[in-house]
Design a protein around this motif. Structure first.
Motif, PDB file in Angstrom:
ATOM      1  N   PRO A   1       3.145 -10.004  35.196  1.00 45.37           N
ATOM      2  CA  PRO A   1       3.941  -8.728  35.040  1.00 45.37           C
ATOM      3  C   PRO A   1       3.853  -8.400  33.653  1.00 45.37           C
ATOM      4  O   PRO A   1       3.547  -9.020  32.659  1.00 45.37           O
ATOM      5  CB  PRO A   1       5.392  -8.983  35.353  1.00 45.37           C
ATOM      6  N   ILE A   2       3.792  -6.691  33.657  1.00 48.19           N
ATOM      7  CA  ILE A   2       3.737  -6.214  32.221  1.00 48.19           C
ATOM      8  C   ILE A   2       4.687  -5.346  32.153  1.00 48.19           C
ATOM      9  O   ILE A   2       5.387  -4.721  33.038  1.00 48.19           O
ATOM     10  CB  ILE A   2       2.363  -5.589  31.963  1.00 48.19           C
TER      11      ILE A   2
ATOM     12  N   VAL B   1      10.181   0.171  39.648  1.00 47.64           N
ATOM     13  CA  VAL B   1       8.880  -0.151  39.991  1.00 47.64           C
ATOM     14  C   VAL B   1       8.088  -1.341  39.284  1.00 47.64           C
ATOM     15  O   VAL B   1       8.961  -1.664  38.147  1.00 47.64           O
ATOM     16  CB  VAL B   1       7.881   1.015  39.673  1.00 47.64           C
ATOM     17  N   GLN B   2       7.642  -2.300  39.669  1.00 46.62           N
ATOM     18  CA  GLN B   2       7.002  -3.476  39.184  1.00 46.62           C
ATOM     19  C   GLN B   2       5.627  -3.369  38.720  1.00 46.62           C
ATOM     20  O   GLN B   2       4.809  -2.707  39.736  1.00 46.62           O
ATOM     21  CB  GLN B   2       7.275  -4.681  39.902  1.00 46.62           C
ATOM     22  N   THR B   3       5.034  -3.695  37.538  1.00 49.90           N
ATOM     23  CA  THR B   3       3.682  -3.443  37.600  1.00 49.90           C
ATOM     24  C   THR B   3       3.259  -4.828  37.014  1.00 49.90           C
ATOM     25  O   THR B   3       3.873  -5.468  36.202  1.00 49.90           O
ATOM     26  CB  THR B   3       3.277  -2.391  36.321  1.00 49.90           C
ATOM     27  N   GLY B   4       1.721  -5.197  37.212  1.00 48.68           N
ATOM     28  CA  GLY B   4       1.125  -6.155  36.585  1.00 48.68           C
ATOM     29  C   GLY B   4      -0.273  -6.319  36.586  1.00 48.68           C
ATOM     30  O   GLY B   4      -0.962  -5.578  37.591  1.00 48.68           O
TER      31      GLY B   4
ATOM     32  N   LEU C   1     -10.237 -10.777  43.188  1.00 43.48           N
ATOM     33  CA  LEU C   1     -10.817  -9.575  42.483  1.00 43.48           C
ATOM     34  C   LEU C   1      -9.673  -9.146  41.411  1.00 43.48           C
ATOM     35  O   LEU C   1      -8.465  -8.919  42.014  1.00 43.48           O
ATOM     36  CB  LEU C   1     -11.058  -8.485  43.265  1.00 43.48           C
ATOM     37  N   PRO C   2      -9.853  -9.021  40.037  1.00 46.45           N
ATOM     38  CA  PRO C   2      -8.860  -8.584  39.287  1.00 46.45           C
ATOM     39  C   PRO C   2      -8.594  -7.007  39.613  1.00 46.45           C
ATOM     40  O   PRO C   2      -9.273  -6.160  39.586  1.00 46.45           O
ATOM     41  CB  PRO C   2      -9.758  -8.867  37.858  1.00 46.45           C
ATOM     42  N   VAL C   3      -7.288  -6.818  39.570  1.00 45.08           N
ATOM     43  CA  VAL C   3      -6.650  -5.437  39.829  1.00 45.08           C
ATOM     44  C   VAL C   3      -5.508  -5.358  39.104  1.00 45.08           C
ATOM     45  O   VAL C   3      -4.709  -6.019  38.544  1.00 45.08           O
ATOM     46  CB  VAL C   3      -6.303  -5.359  41.375  1.00 45.08           C
ATOM     47  N   ALA C   4      -5.197  -3.989  38.737  1.00 44.63           N
ATOM     48  CA  ALA C   4      -3.867  -3.640  38.307  1.00 44.63           C
ATOM     49  C   ALA C   4      -3.089  -2.966  39.225  1.00 44.63           C
ATOM     50  O   ALA C   4      -3.718  -1.997  40.123  1.00 44.63           O
ATOM     51  CB  ALA C   4      -4.207  -2.312  37.233  1.00 44.63           C
ATOM     52  N   LEU C   5      -1.994  -3.566  39.416  1.00 50.84           N
ATOM     53  CA  LEU C   5      -1.182  -3.212  40.576  1.00 50.84           C
ATOM     54  C   LEU C   5       0.387  -2.934  40.267  1.00 50.84           C
ATOM     55  O   LEU C   5       0.855  -3.334  39.384  1.00 50.84           O
ATOM     56  CB  LEU C   5      -0.710  -4.341  41.679  1.00 50.84           C
TER      57      LEU C   5
ATOM     58  N   THR D   1       2.305   4.723  33.844  1.00 53.67           N
ATOM     59  CA  THR D   1       1.158   5.237  32.837  1.00 53.67           C
ATOM     60  C   THR D   1       0.508   4.091  31.940  1.00 53.67           C
ATOM     61  O   THR D   1      -0.775   4.162  31.891  1.00 53.67           O
ATOM     62  CB  THR D   1       1.987   6.226  32.068  1.00 53.67           C
ATOM     63  N   ARG D   2       1.498   3.320  31.578  1.00 50.87           N
ATOM     64  CA  ARG D   2       0.852   2.243  30.741  1.00 50.87           C
ATOM     65  C   ARG D   2      -0.153   1.205  31.488  1.00 50.87           C
ATOM     66  O   ARG D   2      -1.078   0.427  31.113  1.00 50.87           O
ATOM     67  CB  ARG D   2       2.040   1.323  30.270  1.00 50.87           C
ATOM     68  N   LEU D   3       0.327   1.020  32.914  1.00 49.03           N
ATOM     69  CA  LEU D   3      -0.369   0.355  33.828  1.00 49.03           C
ATOM     70  C   LEU D   3      -1.714   0.791  33.961  1.00 49.03           C
ATOM     71  O   LEU D   3      -2.916   0.205  33.776  1.00 49.03           O
ATOM     72  CB  LEU D   3      -0.077   0.162  34.856  1.00 49.03           C
TER      73      LEU D   3
END
Length: 307
Positions: free
Chosen positions: A78-79, A114-117, A124-128, A149-151
């Motif tokens: 997570p980010i 929202v959760q982002t990471g 496969l690497p993804v941004a979710l 936006t940061r994601l």
């Protein structure tokens, strides 16, 4: 005789003590479908990703479960988890906005809607990003806009495909214009992502409405939706009053939008991970499965994607 009828007959046969009833029907052991009323063993329903095995009804799932469904085990990082909303307008309706935020944070164990990471989807690497309807109806405030936006900006830097699972009632009224600004901010970040020729896929779930629909939910290269999800901008009654005519029964459903070209495909939840993986591979043939973050004990799920 169905299981539901059996329980009904048992209740009619005579009074059942509270202790006996608790022994016969353990709390949470069975789940009743909202659409067809069929009882399903809860563990079987969870194994089927909360999709009714009898009628195919997609029960609502929240961000933690959605991440488990899409991201390979032990690959989720997570980010921006430290971002927390403030109350710049000192907004108050029946209770102060600051109190609503605190109540939602305690109830959901989330800082916002929202959760982002970053993680692996079928290797496969993804941004979710995954929106959570429990938190004030998944409304889009400053934190939701900033995290998404940061994601997207990180995905642009690290050249990752981006997936956002949408579930929202729209902009968060308690933040006024600051909430509406997030529509333009996220859309600007998506423009830079797509200018870099990177893939963006929004997944529209029930419900996706308001300012989310009017911005990033409809800006995807490929737009997917779950069956029978409600998708729209204004509410049905508002549209009917404005147009002064009766709308079709299936208006603002995923099926209606597919028919009219607003979404590209309706995908069963049980097939969503495979579908996303195949789309990413088609968009990035020969893409490296290197994940540009440090992950310990990563184990990816090996799945053969049919031609």
């Amino acid at each position: 005789m169905s299981l539901f009828d059996w329980f009904a007959n048992r209740q009619k046969s005579g009074p059942i003590s509270k202790d006996r009833q608790e022994r016969e029907i353990a709390d949470g052991l069975w789940s009743k479908c909202e659409a067809c009323s069929v009882l399903t063993y809860t563990k079987d329903l969870q194994a089927n990703q909360m999709v009714c095995p009898d009628c195919g009804h997609h029960n609502r799932v929240f961000s933690d479960e959605r991440i488990r469904q899409l991201i390979d085990t032990n690959t989720w990082t997570p980010i921006d988890t430290e971002l927390v909303a403030t109350d710049p307008l000192q907004f108050r309706d029946r209770k102060p906005y600051s109190d609503r935020l605190r109540d939602m944070q305690e109830k959901t164990k989330l800082n916002d809607a929202v959760q982002t990471g970053i993680g692996r989807l079928d290797g496969l690497p993804v941004a979710l990003g995954v929106m959570d309807f429990r938190f004030m109806g998944g409304s889009m405030g400053s934190v939701v806009g900033e995290k998404l936006t940061r994601l997207i900006e990180r995905a642009t830097r690290e050249r990752l495909p981006t997936i956002i699972v949408c579930a929202s009632g729209g902009a968060r009224m308690q933040e006024g214009m600051l909430s509406l600004m997030q529509m333009a901010k996220i859309s600007g970040a998506l423009h830079r992502l797509q200018a870099a020729r990177l893939l963006y896929i929004p997944v529209l779930t029930h419900p996706t409405t308001g300012g989310v629909t009017a911005s990033f939910a409809m800006l995807g290269d490929i737009i997917l939706a779950e069956p029978k999800a409600t998708i729209g901008f204004a509410g049905r009654r508002v549209v009917e009053q404005t147009l002064r005519e009766k709308l079709p029964e299936d208006f603002q459903t995923a099926e209606y939008l597919l028919q009219h070209g607003f979404v590209d495909a309706i995908v069963l939840r049980t097939q969503l991970k495979l579908t996303l993986a195949r789309l990413i591979r088609l968009h990035q043939p020969g893409a490296s499965t290197h994940l540009p973050i440090h992950v310990t004990e990563a184990r990816s799920l090996s799945v053969t994607i049919p031609d």
